[in-house]
Design a protein around this motif. Structure first.
Motif, short mmCIF file in Angstrom:
data_model
loop_
_atom_site.label_atom_id
_atom_site.label_comp_id
_atom_site.label_asym_id
_atom_site.label_seq_id
_atom_site.Cartn_x
_atom_site.Cartn_y
_atom_site.Cartn_z
N GLU A 113 47.96 14.34 76.87
CA GLU A 113 48.35 13.91 75.53
C GLU A 113 49.19 14.98 74.86
OE1 GLU A 113 46.42 12.07 71.42
OE2 GLU A 113 45.11 12.77 73.05
N ILE A 114 50.28 14.55 74.23
CA ILE A 114 51.17 15.47 73.52
C ILE A 114 50.71 15.57 72.07
CG2 ILE A 114 53.54 15.90 72.77
CD1 ILE A 114 54.45 14.27 75.23
N LEU A 115 50.25 16.76 71.70
CA LEU A 115 49.78 17.00 70.33
C LEU A 115 50.91 17.39 69.40
CD1 LEU A 115 46.51 19.01 71.14
CD2 LEU A 115 46.80 16.54 70.86
N HIS A 116 51.90 18.10 69.93
CA HIS A 116 53.08 18.48 69.15
C HIS A 116 54.12 19.00 70.12
CE1 HIS A 116 55.52 20.71 66.05
NE2 HIS A 116 55.24 19.58 65.40
N SER A 117 55.36 19.08 69.65
CA SER A 117 56.45 19.62 70.48
C SER A 117 57.54 20.14 69.57
CB SER A 117 57.00 18.53 71.41
OG SER A 117 58.01 19.05 72.26
N LEU B 290 49.83 20.45 74.63
CA LEU B 290 49.12 19.36 75.31
C LEU B 290 47.62 19.56 75.22
CD1 LEU B 290 51.25 19.22 78.60
CD2 LEU B 290 51.66 18.00 76.45
N GLY B 291 46.88 18.46 75.16
CA GLY B 291 45.42 18.54 75.13
C GLY B 291 44.85 17.22 74.69
N LEU C 40 47.04 23.46 76.02
CA LEU C 40 48.01 24.03 76.96
C LEU C 40 49.40 23.92 76.35
CD1 LEU C 40 48.83 25.04 79.85
CD2 LEU C 40 49.01 22.62 80.48
N VAL C 41 50.15 25.03 76.35
CA VAL C 41 51.56 25.00 75.96
C VAL C 41 52.40 25.01 77.24
CG1 VAL C 41 53.45 26.15 74.75
CG2 VAL C 41 51.13 26.20 73.80
N VAL C 42 53.25 24.01 77.39
CA VAL C 42 54.20 23.97 78.50
C VAL C 42 55.58 24.28 77.93
CG1 VAL C 42 55.28 22.54 80.26
CG2 VAL C 42 52.84 22.29 79.77
N THR C 43 56.19 25.35 78.44
CA THR C 43 57.50 25.81 77.99
C THR C 43 58.52 25.55 79.08
OG1 THR C 43 56.52 27.55 76.63
CG2 THR C 43 58.85 27.80 77.23
N LEU D 73 45.88 28.09 75.62
CA LEU D 73 45.39 28.56 74.33
C LEU D 73 43.90 28.25 74.22
CD1 LEU D 73 48.19 27.35 71.87
CD2 LEU D 73 48.13 29.40 73.30
N SER D 74 43.14 29.22 73.76
CA SER D 74 41.70 29.03 73.60
C SER D 74 41.32 29.03 72.13
CB SER D 74 40.93 30.14 74.33
OG SER D 74 41.29 31.41 73.83
N ALA D 75 40.33 28.22 71.80
CA ALA D 75 39.76 28.18 70.44
C ALA D 75 40.78 27.76 69.39
CB ALA D 75 39.14 29.52 70.08
N VAL D 76 41.52 26.68 69.67
CA VAL D 76 42.45 26.12 68.69
C VAL D 76 41.64 25.33 67.66
CG1 VAL D 76 44.44 24.62 68.33
CG2 VAL D 76 44.24 25.97 70.44
N THR D 77 41.97 25.49 66.38
CA THR D 77 41.20 24.83 65.33
C THR D 77 41.95 23.71 64.62
OG1 THR D 77 41.91 26.48 63.70
CG2 THR D 77 39.86 26.92 64.91
N ALA D 78 43.27 23.59 64.80
CA ALA D 78 44.09 22.63 64.04
C ALA D 78 43.80 21.19 64.46
CB ALA D 78 45.56 22.94 64.23
N ARG D 79 43.49 20.34 63.50
CA ARG D 79 43.31 18.92 63.78
C ARG D 79 44.62 18.16 63.72
NH1 ARG D 79 37.63 17.27 60.69
NH2 ARG D 79 36.33 18.88 61.68
N HIS D 80 45.57 18.68 62.97
CA HIS D 80 46.92 18.09 62.90
C HIS D 80 47.90 19.21 63.28
CE1 HIS D 80 45.06 14.72 60.76
NE2 HIS D 80 44.46 15.64 60.01
N PRO D 81 47.96 19.58 64.57
CA PRO D 81 48.64 20.81 64.96
C PRO D 81 50.16 20.75 64.89
CG PRO D 81 47.82 19.66 66.89
CD PRO D 81 47.30 18.92 65.71
#
Length: 298
Positions: free
Chosen positions: A20-24, A36-37, A48-51, A62-70
């Motif tokens: 799932e794409i959370l942002h780009s 992604l996540g 996961l950030v894919v560059t 990335l570990s321990a991400v807190t953003a619900r609307h990243p």
């Protein structure tokens, strides 16, 4: 009506198609990034950030991400910044991650983020929508601000000649330490230099969601209803962005752009149509003199 075409820029590799794409976004150096996540139902979570950069693919966990609307952008040292577009109470909602994906520190920049763009120095330019400006959070009340990557407030929009306030930062472009913005309600074109000085130019173009600048010209993309894919080419004077041609921006195959993400960087407008697996680009600096003359006379 004349049309101008986007060209393919970069695509998310097929190996990640099921994530799932959370942002780009596309960063200040032209690198494309996908966050992604699993859609975060609770925090913290791993992502996961894919560059993709010049054909090379890199993963950053990335570990321990807190953003619900990243919202994601890259830092020049190889790290990343992830912000939650909505701030809950007085929470720190912007996280900085090192190049190895470990959480380094957090801070707050205010509620209702419309845009989050880093520049070459690693500073964050944040544009806010109306719920941040009028929602009672003093950090987002100015409508447009610049922050260091450590959370230091560096600049904020103040009343200037020709603009009383930024009610909603519709379009933002950041390139080489200079930011350009088109805010609601009067739609001026703002040029904010690295030293904080602001030039306000009037423009009759309403509702643009992205902009490009090059030399003495600018291009404003988007608008309301039938103007959603409109591209207005302008000449910049000391006080105005004066339109000389109006066209439509289309996809490489000639179809309408449709629902999309957009990022402005200098002369480029990057467009990511749904399902957000590929970026396409239009470059104002590549528009030939013959095309400019022809469109101006049309």
């Amino acid at each position: 009506m004349e049309t101008l075409s986007l060209v393919p820029y970069v695509r998310l590799p097929r190996a990640y198609a099921q994530r799932e794409i959370l942002h780009s976004t596309v960063d200040t150096f032209g690198r494309a990034h996908w966050l992604l996540g699993d859609r975060p139902a609770r925090a913290p979570y791993d992502a996961l950030v894919v560059t993709v950069d010049d054909g090379q693919v890199q993963e950053t966990h990335l570990s321990a991400v807190t953003a619900r609307h990243p919202m994601l952008d890259a830092l020049p040292d190889g790290g990343f910044v992830v912000a939650d577009a909505r701030r809950r109470g007085d929470a720190d909602h912007v996280q900085v991650f090192g190049a190895l994906g470990r959480h380094s520190w957090s801070f707050a920049v205010g509620d209702a983020l419309e845009h989050l763009l880093t520049d070459e120095s690693g500073d964050l330019w944040v544009g806010y929508f109306d719920e941040g400006v009028f929602g009672g959070d003093p950090l987002s009340e100015p409508g447009l601000r610049r922050w260091s990557s450590s959370g230091e407030a560096l600049w904020e929009m103040k009343p200037a000649s020709g603009i009383e306030y930024v009610a909603d930062c519709y379009a933002l472009n950041v390139d080489k330490g200079t930011a350009w913005a088109c805010p609601y309600t009067e739609w001026p074109l703002l040029e904010i230099r690295e030293n904080g000085s602001v030039t306000v130019r009037s423009t009759p173009v309403a509702g643009a969601r992205a902009l490009a600048v090059h030399g003495g010209g600018a291009a404003l993309f988007g608008g309301y209803e039938d103007d959603v894919d409109r591209l207005v080419l302008c000449t910049l004077t000391g006080t105005a962005a004066e339109p000389y041609a109006t066209t439509t921006l289309v996809r490489p195959d000639g179809t309408a752009v449709g629902r999309r993400r957009v990022v402005g960087r200098g002369p480029r407008i990057y467009v990511q149509p749904e399902p957000c697996t590929a970026w396409e680009v239009w470059d104002l600096s590549m528009l030939g003199r013959e095309a400019l003359v022809g469109m101006a006379l049309a």
